[in-house]
Design a protein around this motif. Structure first.
Motif, PDB file in Angstrom:
ATOM      1  N   TYR A  48     -11.763  -4.208   4.755  1.00  0.00           N
ATOM      2  CA  TYR A  48     -11.683  -5.308   5.793  1.00  0.00           C
ATOM      3  C   TYR A  48     -10.314  -6.186   5.868  1.00  0.00           C
ATOM      4  O   TYR A  48     -10.310  -7.292   5.720  1.00  0.00           O
ATOM      5  CB  TYR A  48     -12.853  -6.546   6.112  1.00  0.00           C
ATOM      6  N   PRO A  49      -9.063  -5.456   5.917  1.00  0.00           N
ATOM      7  CA  PRO A  49      -7.837  -6.110   5.857  1.00  0.00           C
ATOM      8  C   PRO A  49      -7.692  -7.026   6.990  1.00  0.00           C
ATOM      9  O   PRO A  49      -7.010  -8.214   6.786  1.00  0.00           O
ATOM     10  CB  PRO A  49      -6.699  -5.037   5.597  1.00  0.00           C
ATOM     11  N   LEU A  50      -7.976  -6.737   8.321  1.00  0.00           N
ATOM     12  CA  LEU A  50      -7.821  -7.586   9.276  1.00  0.00           C
ATOM     13  C   LEU A  50      -8.992  -8.301  10.060  1.00  0.00           C
ATOM     14  O   LEU A  50     -10.145  -7.643  10.170  1.00  0.00           O
ATOM     15  CB  LEU A  50      -7.376  -6.712  10.348  1.00  0.00           C
ATOM     16  N   ASP A  51      -8.838  -9.631   9.772  1.00  0.00           N
ATOM     17  CA  ASP A  51     -10.076 -10.233  10.386  1.00  0.00           C
ATOM     18  C   ASP A  51     -10.287 -10.224  11.801  1.00  0.00           C
ATOM     19  O   ASP A  51      -9.330  -9.768  12.778  1.00  0.00           O
ATOM     20  CB  ASP A  51     -10.032 -11.773  10.019  1.00  0.00           C
ATOM     21  N   ARG A  52     -11.318 -10.771  12.494  1.00  0.00           N
ATOM     22  CA  ARG A  52     -11.500 -10.524  13.984  1.00  0.00           C
ATOM     23  C   ARG A  52     -10.566 -11.302  14.981  1.00  0.00           C
ATOM     24  O   ARG A  52     -10.009 -10.830  15.734  1.00  0.00           O
ATOM     25  CB  ARG A  52     -12.902 -11.323  14.228  1.00  0.00           C
ATOM     26  N   LEU A  53     -10.176 -12.471  14.240  1.00  0.00           N
ATOM     27  CA  LEU A  53      -9.085 -13.020  15.018  1.00  0.00           C
ATOM     28  C   LEU A  53      -7.782 -12.622  15.070  1.00  0.00           C
ATOM     29  O   LEU A  53      -7.148 -12.448  15.880  1.00  0.00           O
ATOM     30  CB  LEU A  53      -8.966 -14.782  14.132  1.00  0.00           C
ATOM     31  N   ALA A  54      -7.406 -11.957  13.955  1.00  0.00           N
ATOM     32  CA  ALA A  54      -6.085 -11.501  13.775  1.00  0.00           C
ATOM     33  C   ALA A  54      -6.172 -10.006  14.514  1.00  0.00           C
ATOM     34  O   ALA A  54      -5.242  -9.778  15.199  1.00  0.00           O
ATOM     35  CB  ALA A  54      -5.778 -10.791  12.319  1.00  0.00           C
ATOM     36  N   LEU A  71      -2.549   5.808   3.022  1.00  0.00           N
ATOM     37  CA  LEU A  71      -2.638   4.124   2.881  1.00  0.00           C
ATOM     38  C   LEU A  71      -4.264   3.870   3.169  1.00  0.00           C
ATOM     39  O   LEU A  71      -4.709   2.978   2.467  1.00  0.00           O
ATOM     40  CB  LEU A  71      -1.896   3.768   4.184  1.00  0.00           C
ATOM     41  N   THR A  72      -4.879   4.667   3.928  1.00  0.00           N
ATOM     42  CA  THR A  72      -6.235   3.997   4.317  1.00  0.00           C
ATOM     43  C   THR A  72      -7.162   4.350   3.006  1.00  0.00           C
ATOM     44  O   THR A  72      -7.985   3.397   2.865  1.00  0.00           O
ATOM     45  CB  THR A  72      -6.608   5.124   5.390  1.00  0.00           C
ATOM     46  N   VAL A  73      -6.819   5.419   2.309  1.00  0.00           N
ATOM     47  CA  VAL A  73      -7.691   5.724   1.175  1.00  0.00           C
ATOM     48  C   VAL A  73      -7.290   4.862   0.155  1.00  0.00           C
ATOM     49  O   VAL A  73      -8.335   4.074  -0.538  1.00  0.00           O
ATOM     50  CB  VAL A  73      -7.296   6.972   0.628  1.00  0.00           C
ATOM     51  N   VAL A  74      -6.191   4.134  -0.133  1.00  0.00           N
ATOM     52  CA  VAL A  74      -6.018   3.037  -0.926  1.00  0.00           C
ATOM     53  C   VAL A  74      -6.680   1.836  -0.681  1.00  0.00           C
ATOM     54  O   VAL A  74      -7.248   1.140  -1.301  1.00  0.00           O
ATOM     55  CB  VAL A  74      -4.456   2.956  -1.287  1.00  0.00           C
ATOM     56  N   LYS A  75      -6.199   1.467   0.797  1.00  0.00           N
ATOM     57  CA  LYS A  75      -6.685   0.219   1.415  1.00  0.00           C
ATOM     58  C   LYS A  75      -8.080   0.034   1.216  1.00  0.00           C
ATOM     59  O   LYS A  75      -8.803  -1.012   0.607  1.00  0.00           O
ATOM     60  CB  LYS A  75      -6.200   0.168   2.977  1.00  0.00           C
ATOM     61  N   ASP A  76      -8.981   0.985   1.611  1.00  0.00           N
ATOM     62  CA  ASP A  76     -10.425   1.120   1.619  1.00  0.00           C
ATOM     63  C   ASP A  76     -10.982   0.814   0.120  1.00  0.00           C
ATOM     64  O   ASP A  76     -11.978   0.495  -0.144  1.00  0.00           O
ATOM     65  CB  ASP A  76     -11.085   2.339   2.171  1.00  0.00           C
ATOM     66  N   LEU A  85       0.923  -1.256   0.140  1.00  0.00           N
ATOM     67  CA  LEU A  85       0.152   0.060  -0.038  1.00  0.00           C
ATOM     68  C   LEU A  85       1.137   1.241   0.133  1.00  0.00           C
ATOM     69  O   LEU A  85       0.561   2.074  -0.896  1.00  0.00           O
ATOM     70  CB  LEU A  85      -0.888  -0.146   1.379  1.00  0.00           C
ATOM     71  N   ALA A  86       2.028   1.162   0.698  1.00  0.00           N
ATOM     72  CA  ALA A  86       2.831   2.387   0.650  1.00  0.00           C
ATOM     73  C   ALA A  86       3.538   2.387  -0.779  1.00  0.00           C
ATOM     74  O   ALA A  86       3.626   3.682  -1.155  1.00  0.00           O
ATOM     75  CB  ALA A  86       4.038   2.028   1.692  1.00  0.00           C
ATOM     76  N   PHE A  87       3.745   1.636  -1.550  1.00  0.00           N
ATOM     77  CA  PHE A  87       4.094   1.704  -2.873  1.00  0.00           C
ATOM     78  C   PHE A  87       3.163   2.321  -3.598  1.00  0.00           C
ATOM     79  O   PHE A  87       3.266   3.307  -4.437  1.00  0.00           O
ATOM     80  CB  PHE A  87       4.457   0.339  -3.630  1.00  0.00           C
ATOM     81  N   MET A  88       1.959   1.976  -3.625  1.00  0.00           N
ATOM     82  CA  MET A  88       0.622   2.493  -4.334  1.00  0.00           C
ATOM     83  C   MET A  88       0.496   3.955  -3.944  1.00  0.00           C
ATOM     84  O   MET A  88       0.303   4.742  -4.960  1.00  0.00           O
ATOM     85  CB  MET A  88      -0.422   1.617  -4.015  1.00  0.00           C
ATOM     86  N   ALA A  89       0.462   3.990  -2.750  1.00  0.00           N
ATOM     87  CA  ALA A  89      -0.146   5.378  -2.300  1.00  0.00           C
ATOM     88  C   ALA A  89       0.901   6.637  -2.194  1.00  0.00           C
ATOM     89  O   ALA A  89       0.690   7.612  -2.197  1.00  0.00           O
ATOM     90  CB  ALA A  89      -0.675   4.912  -0.835  1.00  0.00           C
ATOM     91  N   LEU A  90       2.372   6.147  -1.760  1.00  0.00           N
ATOM     92  CA  LEU A  90       3.275   7.217  -1.344  1.00  0.00           C
ATOM     93  C   LEU A  90       4.524   7.220  -2.159  1.00  0.00           C
ATOM     94  O   LEU A  90       5.377   8.151  -2.222  1.00  0.00           O
ATOM     95  CB  LEU A  90       3.580   7.044  -0.129  1.00  0.00           C
ATOM     96  N   LEU A  91       4.878   5.759  -2.950  1.00  0.00           N
ATOM     97  CA  LEU A  91       6.089   6.082  -3.542  1.00  0.00           C
ATOM     98  C   LEU A  91       6.349   5.788  -5.008  1.00  0.00           C
ATOM     99  O   LEU A  91       7.169   5.519  -5.751  1.00  0.00           O
ATOM    100  CB  LEU A  91       6.807   4.480  -2.960  1.00  0.00           C
TER     101      LEU A  91
END
Ligand code: PMP
Length: 356
Positions: free
Chosen positions: A246-252, A236-241, A96-102
Motif C-alpha cells: 500500500y505505498p499510496l494512501d487514500r489521500l495521496a 517494480l510492482t513485484v518488489v513493491k508488493d 525500487l528501480a535500483f532493487m528491481a532493475l539496476l
C-alpha cells in the motif's frame, strides 16, 4: 548529532551514510530556495479532493493498485495503466528501480555530479555503480556511457546543474544499449526539457520517472510515478508488493488524481516559474555570476570573487536558504530554487547587500 554504528547493526549497513536533504527550517519568515519545492500552492482542486477523501473510509485500506490514479497518468501520456507504476514520491520509485532493475553484475552508470540519492541507493541495495564525469560545460555526454554497464540512470534535466539533454541524445542512448535498462529521472522536466515519455512504446528498455513534488507543488503528498513497458512496470510492482503493498494512501491517490487533471493551474505556475527563472538568471549574470543554462526550477551559479559557502551563510543570516554542496568541482556553486517573483527580487536585494 550522529549516532555511531553499533554491533547490533547488520554488517551490510555499517558503512552507510543517510542522504541529508536540504534544511527544512522551523518557524516563519524564511525564504526557502534550497530544496526545489514549488513556491506556489498546489491546485485548489487537489486540496478539495484530499479534504473530500478524509472521511470514515480511512478505516479501510486504500486501493493497493492505485488503479484510478494510474489510469489518469496513463491517459495523460497516451499509455495503458499497465505501463504506469506509482510510488511514495519518485524517491521510492527510484529505490525500487535500483532493487528491481539496476542490480546486475556490471555497474549501473550515472553522472558524477547528479542527484546525491543515487549512490546512497546503490550502496543500500548493493548495486555496483560507476560515476561518469560531466563534460567541461557540466553537460552529460552520452558517448561517455559507451562502456559495459548493468543499466544507465540519468536525470533530465540533471540536478543540481539544471542542464538538459536533447531527446535525440536519449534516443541514441536507448539504441546503443538495447540490453540495458535506461532510467530517465524527469523530476524537473516540466520546466523546459523534452520528456522521453513518448519513447516508451518504442523502447522496451526505457523507464521514465516523474514526480508531483515540483511542477505540481505536492512535495508534501509524496507521489511519484514511472512509465515503461509492462515488463519493467511489473518488476517494480513485484518488489513493491513484497514489502509494502500500500505505498499510496487514500489521500495521496485522491489528491494526485485531481492535481493531474488541473491543467490550467499546472500551466500557470509552470510558466511563472520559467519567467522568474529567466529574470533571476539575467539579474545574477548582471552581478557577475556564472549561471548554467537551466531547464529546471533552480539555477546553478558561481561567483568568481565570492566563495559559495560564505555567500550561502550570508544569505542564511538574512533568512534566505539556498543549497551549497561540499563536493569536488562544484563546491563554489550554489543551487538556488526559483521562488515567487517577489522572493527572487528579495534574493537579489540580499545579494546586492552581501556583494556591496
Ligand atoms: N530526482 C531528483 C533529480 C530530485 O532532485 C528529487 C528531489 N529532490 C527526486 C528525484 C525525488 O523527489 P520526490 O521523492 O519528492 O518525488
Amino acid at each position: 548529532m550522529t549516532v555511531p554504528a553499533s554491533p547490533f547493526w547488520s554488517p551490510a549497513i555499517r558503512g552507510l551514510h543517510a542522504y541529508v536533504p536540504g534544511e527544512q527550517p522551523q518557524g516563519e519568515g524564511w525564504i526557502k530556495l534550497n530544496t526545489n519545492e514549488s513556491p506556489y500552492p498546489p491546485s485548489p482542486r487537489a486540496l478539495a479532493a484530499i479534504r473530500a477523501a478524509a472521511d470514515e473510509r480511512l478505516r479501510l485500506y486504500p486501493d493497493p493498485q492505485s488503479l484510478a490514479l494510474r489510469q489518469t497518468v496513463a491517459s495523460r501520456f497516451g499509455l495503458e495503466a499497465a505501463q504506469v507504476f506509482v510510488g511514495n514520491g519518485s524517491d521510492e520509485v527510484l529505490a525500487l528501480a535500483f532493487m528491481a532493475l539496476l542490480r546486475h553484475q556490471r555497474p549501473v552508470l550515472f553522472p558524477d555530479i547528479t542527484y546525491s540519492f543515487y549512490p546512497v541507493y546503490a550502496n543500500l541495495y548493493g548495486a555496483a555503480f560507476e560515476q561518469v564525469p560531466l563534460d567541461p560545460q557540466f553537460a552529460v555526454r552520452v558517448a561517455d556511457y559507451e562502456r559495459p554497464n548493468g543499466g544507465i540512470l540519468l536525470p533530465n534535466p540533471n540536478a543540481p546543474t539544471g542542464v538538459a539533454l536533447p531527446l535525440a541524445d536519449i534516443r541514441a542512448l536507448l539504441r546503443a544499449h538495447p540490453t540495458s535498462v535506461v532510467v530517465i529521472d524527469e523530476a524537473y522536466v516540466d520546466f523546459g526539457a523534452e520528456s522521453a515519455a513518448a519513447l516508451v512504446p518504442e523502447f522496451p528498455n526505457l523507464l521514465v520517472v516523474q514526480t508531483l513534488s515540483k511542477s505540481r507543488a505536492l512535495a508534501g503528498l509524496r507521489v511519484g510515478f514511472a512509465l515503461g513497458q509492462a515488463a519493467l512496470i511489473e518488476a517494480l510492482t513485484v518488489v513493491k508488493d513484497s514489502f509494502n503493498s500500500y505505498p499510496l494512501d487514500r489521500l495521496a491517490q485522491a489528491g494526485a488524481q485531481a492535481a493531474l487533471a488541473d491543467e490550467a493551474h499546472f500551466e500557470h505556475t509552470r510558466q511563472q516559474t520559467i519567467a522568474s527563472r529567466e529574470w533571476l538568471a539575467a539579474a545574477l549574470a548582471a552581478r557577475g555570476f556564472a549561471c548554467l543554462p537551466s531547464c529546471a526550477n533552480f539555477l546553478f551559479v558561481a561567483h568568481p570573487d565570492h566563495p559559495a559557502a560564505g555567500l550561502m551563510q550570508a544569505l542564511r543570516e538574512r533568512r534566505i536558504l539556498v543549497r551549497h554542496f561540499r563536493q569536488p568541482r562544484i563546491d563554489n556553486h550554489l543551487r538556488i530554487t526559483i521562488g515567487t517573483q517577489a522572493e527572487c527580487e528579495r534574493l537579489v536585494a540580499a545579494i546586492d547587500e552581501v556583494l556591496a
